[in-house]
Design a protein around this motif. Structure first.
Motif, PDB file in Angstrom:
ATOM      1  N   MET A 135       2.318   3.835  -4.001  1.00  0.00           N
ATOM      2  CA  MET A 135       1.610   4.217  -2.771  1.00  0.00           C
ATOM      3  C   MET A 135       1.658   3.077  -1.754  1.00  0.00           C
ATOM      4  O   MET A 135       1.843   3.313  -0.547  1.00  0.00           O
ATOM      5  N   GLU A 136       1.504   1.845  -2.256  1.00  0.00           N
ATOM      6  CA  GLU A 136       1.557   0.698  -1.351  1.00  0.00           C
ATOM      7  C   GLU A 136       2.948   0.561  -0.750  1.00  0.00           C
ATOM      8  O   GLU A 136       3.098   0.247   0.450  1.00  0.00           O
ATOM      9  N   GLU A 137       3.980   0.782  -1.565  1.00  0.00           N
ATOM     10  CA  GLU A 137       5.345   0.697  -1.057  1.00  0.00           C
ATOM     11  C   GLU A 137       5.624   1.803  -0.041  1.00  0.00           C
ATOM     12  O   GLU A 137       6.294   1.575   0.993  1.00  0.00           O
ATOM     13  N   GLU A 138       5.110   3.032  -0.303  1.00  0.00           N
ATOM     14  CA  GLU A 138       5.282   4.135   0.638  1.00  0.00           C
ATOM     15  C   GLU A 138       4.580   3.825   1.963  1.00  0.00           C
ATOM     16  O   GLU A 138       5.095   4.121   3.054  1.00  0.00           O
ATOM     17  N   LYS A 139       3.417   3.219   1.865  1.00  0.00           N
ATOM     18  CA  LYS A 139       2.669   2.860   3.064  1.00  0.00           C
ATOM     19  C   LYS A 139       3.436   1.836   3.884  1.00  0.00           C
ATOM     20  O   LYS A 139       3.537   1.934   5.127  1.00  0.00           O
ATOM     21  N   LEU A 140       3.983   0.835   3.190  1.00  0.00           N
ATOM     22  CA  LEU A 140       4.738  -0.195   3.894  1.00  0.00           C
ATOM     23  C   LEU A 140       5.989   0.389   4.554  1.00  0.00           C
ATOM     24  O   LEU A 140       6.358   0.026   5.689  1.00  0.00           O
ATOM     25  N   GLU A 141       6.640   1.306   3.820  1.00  0.00           N
ATOM     26  CA  GLU A 141       7.833   1.950   4.366  1.00  0.00           C
ATOM     27  C   GLU A 141       7.491   2.783   5.597  1.00  0.00           C
ATOM     28  O   GLU A 141       8.223   2.768   6.614  1.00  0.00           O
TER      29      GLU A 141
END
Length: 395
Positions: A380-386
């Protein structure tokens, strides 16, 4: 006779030691001096002590083994006889006279008979003293033992009458010694032990000893759990058992508490939401709960434990060596976020707490720790950053 002495041979049989004489003053003087004769060397007494044969000197001036003593200067003739019992020389009777040729053949015969009687009396006295000493030691050991001790008759078919018990046995089961001695062993055997007893007695008579756990019945009906060590011996031709019974009540309680504690620990271990593990420094998986094996995609612990953590289980960017170095340096790790490799090569992100368990000398025995699966959070954190990166590009 002008003078008479008795010497007894000491235990090492090196000396015949003066014990008593016909003259009280001389007895005190020789005892004070610790007077003794070396067996085989010192005068007529030493000679007879060595040979076990009487020695008669009608004229001591002509006897090569005679030794002059200034305390008894007027000796003219001397008769020395062995004091023996069953062929063993126990001591020497020394008779001296102021007259030449004072000892007749009848004197030799009478004194030989007397020495035989003296030998029997001395041996009996020694046996009596040895028996008293042995009895005192036995009673001292028996009464100061920390365990209950029963001495009882026994046959291949049944246990027998109590012959002796110690104070600890009376204290443990509530009987007096007199009550014990009026009973036989079956009075304290629980019913279920009666069924096992024939096997134990068979082993006792075949091997001479046996060790087993049972319960003894107390006078008030209590069952006292005991560990019994029994040994067979011969007492005046009768098979006899010496049974040492250790009260294991506290041990049983401790074992029950431990089993209960282990059951609780196992329940917590297996039902925990977090993964729990124990691993060795060389990479072996010693224990892991269901949460951890499932987290990494394994169906059984055995399948998971087949992994060698030194060679697999961690992506290159999260080597196990870094984990071990931190533990070796700091002793524990709190909140370490890293990645593990699951079954089939999948990546599982985790948050880990771990402790190094060491022995008394500081060597690491194993690592134990808990693991939280944070893969979903990381994704989720990676998706948010993306998403944030795309928004910035679109502006």
């Amino acid at each position: 006779f002008y003078h008479a002495d008795i010497f007894l041979i000491e235990e090492r049989r090196e000396y015949a030691v003066f014990r008593v004489g016909s003259d009280p003053a001389e007895t005190l003087a020789w005892r004070a001096l610790g007077f003794r004769c070396r067996v085989g060397e010192h005068g007529m007494v030493g000679r007879v002590a060595a040979t076990g044969e009487p020695l008669l000197a009608g004229d001591v001036s002509k006897e090569p083994h005679f030794r002059f003593d200034k305390l008894i200067p007027d000796t003219q003739s001397e008769l020395v006889l062995p004091i023996s019992h069953e062929g063993r020389v126990l001591g020497v009777l020394d008779l001296q006279s102021e007259e030449l040729n004072a000892f007749a053949p009848d004197d030799l015969s009478v004194m030989t008979t007397l020495c035989g009687q003296l030998g029997a009396a001395i041996e009996n006295a020694r046996l009596y003293e040895a028996l008293k000493t042995s009895e005192s030691r036995y009673r001292l050991l028996l009464q100061n033992a920390n365990d209950a001790i029963y001495v009882h008759a026994v046959t291949p078919d049944s246990p027998g009458q109590f012959l002796d018990v110690n104070d600890k046995a009376c204290e443990m089961l509530g009987y007096t010694r007199e009550e014990f001695l009026a009973m036989d062993m079956r009075a304290i055997i629980v019913p279920e032990q009666i069924e096992r007893d024939p096997v134990i007695r068979q082993r006792l008579f075949e091997e001479g000893h046996a060790v087993f756990e049972t319960e003894d019945l107390a006078k008030d009906g209590r069952r006292v759990p005991v560990e019994v060590s029994v040994r067979l011996f011969d007492l005046h031709g009768v098979p006899t058992a010496l049974s040492v019974a250790r009260d294991i009540t506290e041990r049983r309680r401790a074992e029950a508490t431990l089993r209960e504690s282990e059951a609780k620990y196992r329940s917590l271990f297996e039902n925990a939401v977090l993964g729990i593990y124990v691993t060795s420094p060389d990479g072996k998986i010693l224990a892991a709960n269901s949460a951890l094996t499932s987290m990494l995609g394994y169906e059984t612990f055995e399948e998971f434990a087949a992994r060698d953590l030194e060679g697999e289980g961690y992506p290159p960017e999260y080597p196990r060596s870094t984990f071990k170095e931190r533990l070796d340096k700091e002793g524990r790790i709190v909140g370490l976020e890293s990645a593990w490799t699951g079954k089939g090569g999948s990546t599982v992100y985790v948050r880990e707490n771990a402790t190094a368990i060491r022995d008394a000398e500081g060597r690491v025995l194993f690592y134990e720790g808990t693991v939280e699966d944070i893969t979903q959070r990381r994704e989720m954190e990676e998706e948010k950053l993306e998403l944030e990166a795309r928004l910035r590009q679109a502006q």
